[in-house]
Design an enzyme around this catalytic site. Structure first.
Site, PDB file in Angstrom:
ATOM      1  N   ASP A  61     -26.532 -14.492 -53.542  1.00 56.15           N
ATOM      2  CA  ASP A  61     -25.816 -15.190 -52.474  1.00 56.15           C
ATOM      3  C   ASP A  61     -25.305 -14.238 -51.402  1.00 56.15           C
ATOM      4  O   ASP A  61     -25.227 -13.030 -51.609  1.00 56.15           O
ATOM      5  CB  ASP A  61     -24.621 -15.951 -53.062  1.00 56.15           C
ATOM      6  CG  ASP A  61     -25.064 -17.229 -53.741  1.00 56.15           C
ATOM      7  OD1 ASP A  61     -26.002 -17.873 -53.228  1.00 56.15           O
ATOM      8  OD2 ASP A  61     -24.485 -17.569 -54.787  1.00 56.15           O
ATOM      9  N   TYR A 119     -25.353  -8.623 -64.814  1.00 58.19           N
ATOM     10  CA  TYR A 119     -24.505  -8.572 -63.630  1.00 58.19           C
ATOM     11  C   TYR A 119     -23.230  -7.818 -63.978  1.00 58.19           C
ATOM     12  O   TYR A 119     -22.762  -7.870 -65.122  1.00 58.19           O
ATOM     13  CB  TYR A 119     -24.101  -9.985 -63.187  1.00 58.19           C
ATOM     14  CG  TYR A 119     -25.172 -10.751 -62.451  1.00 58.19           C
ATOM     15  CD1 TYR A 119     -25.283 -10.668 -61.067  1.00 58.19           C
ATOM     16  CD2 TYR A 119     -26.064 -11.576 -63.134  1.00 58.19           C
ATOM     17  CE1 TYR A 119     -26.256 -11.377 -60.384  1.00 58.19           C
ATOM     18  CE2 TYR A 119     -27.052 -12.293 -62.459  1.00 58.19           C
ATOM     19  CZ  TYR A 119     -27.135 -12.191 -61.086  1.00 58.19           C
ATOM     20  OH  TYR A 119     -28.095 -12.892 -60.399  1.00 58.19           O
TER      21      TYR A 119
END
Lengths: 265, 265
Positions: A61, A119
């Site tokens: 994003d 992540y």
């Protein structure tokens, strides 16, 4: 958009890409916006003289960073990988860099072949913000109870339906069940690191997990709320989405993940 | 500009200041430029309602960072240190932060009382630049021989006339002899850290030492050239000035440095 091999005369390339997402509108092409994909496709074309569509392991994003995103593309170039790496980097802005280029087998697919991802999310937890991590960490000035965050993380690890931890369940095609192999919370001074690895992640799942863990750390929710939220299978206002700038796509795995490897803290 | 005490009705404050020097024209006030001093004086005035002149342990140049610069100033404010810290930070841009405020004895002077300083300089030594350290490290793409840099550093440690390692000897009032207690070179992956501590530093001395060490690491100069340069006592084109963005004022010492402490590597 299925799996395909590089067409005759073309070579498939795999590249690892690092990017500082601060000024970028995410990975994917968007009309009128500067995205990672746009920058990569322009630079590859400038370096090779031909257009190549770039395929990532997955989108990131707007504002999200990558330490090692993985992409593939096909090119008719005769350049060897080290030469291609230098040539593409010479045409990229400094916030995006290829860190490695390789020639995988011709059917390698950055997205379909990915077997897992890691992540990392960074929080600067101190009353005073750090001038050097403004664009790479989430500044949380109130005290966070890391022990409580760890108890909550333990309840979230494993295979669960994470429908309560995605921003838009309808955007996620198919099942919302994922196997969260690792969800750890560590502190070093004012810096809290949350590491999440899974076979795959739902839309905004890591930032939703972090948003929930922060609320637990702040004492606004309890670790046991993790169970209630998992059972609810529906997004709830108790799960805020942590801001983009603390999130890094850290690693993408290809090939089998050892089944002997137990879920880690 | 001698030592003085806070005037009657005023309190002397000491503060530690961190700043990302990227967009700033150095510490000291300059007509028409945005400097650290300007930002601090404006913020202190906004927080306390009265002007305070800010005195640092020493200037830093345009683009140089500080992890812990030390300043003092006098103010008629009744605020306690923690309250003043919050109030001033609320008026500072995010690239500058007070990290600590204290009430020292009334004659404390940030510059005259400093007994030593530590600087750190960071080099990203890899063929590919790192997107995340563009403004905090010097990118050197060619291979550097850290062992040779260490041999050169060993010859520079100790008490010497560093006239060959200052950008403008005339700017340095008085002696150009300094006691370089520490000059170390360490590598962790692509990141090289050069740490320098001394009783005091000449103008651009750390960046000159780093500029020389880089030339030794690149094989363009030999460690023994350190001796020749020290003996020459004159600036020479063989000593380039390393760029500002890798340099951090890391620590300022007050009070006696233990004489038992030997010169460190």
């Amino acid at each position: 958009m299925g799996r395909d091999a590089a067409p005759p005369g073309f070579t498939r390339f795999r590249a690892d890409v690092a990017y500082d997402g601060t000024g970028l509108a995410g990975f994917q092409l968007q009309p009128g916006k500067t995205t990672v994909q746009l920058r990569l496709e322009v630079a590859i074309q400038a370096a090779t003289g031909g257009f190549s569509r770039v395929h990532p392991s997955g989108r990131t994003d707007s504002g999200v960073h990558a330490r090692a995103q993985v992409i593939h593309f096909d090119s008719a170039t005769r350049m060897a990988p080290p030469q291609l790496l230098r040539a593409v980097n010479a045409h990229l802005p400094p916030e995006i860099r290829l860190t490695r280029v390789a020639r995988p087998r011709t059917e390698f697919h950055a997205r379909f072949d990915a077997s897992g991802k890691e992540y990392r999310y960074f929080i600067w937890n101190d009353p005073v913000q750090d001038p050097f991590t403004r664009t790479t960490q989430w500044f949380v000035p109130w005290a966070l109870d890391v022990a409580a965050m760890r108890r909550a993380a333990a309840l979230l690890r494993g295979e669960h339906d994470f429908a309560s931890f995605t921003a838009n369940a309808r955007r996620d095609v198919g099942s919302t069940v994922r196997h969260l192999r690792r969800l750890s919370v560590t502190r070093e001074g004012p810096e809290i690191t949350i590491t999440a690895s899974a076979d795959g992640f739902l839309y905004k799942m890591v930032r939703s997990l972090v948003g929930f863990l922060e609320r637990v750390g702040a004492g606004k929710l309890t670790p046991n709320d993790a169970r209630l939220l998992l059972d609810a299978r529906e997004r709830n206002r108790q799960v805020p989405t942590a801001p983009a700038q603390g999130l890094f796509l850290w690693k993408v795995w290809y090939g089998a993940i050892s089944s002997a490897r137990a879920d880690e803290e």
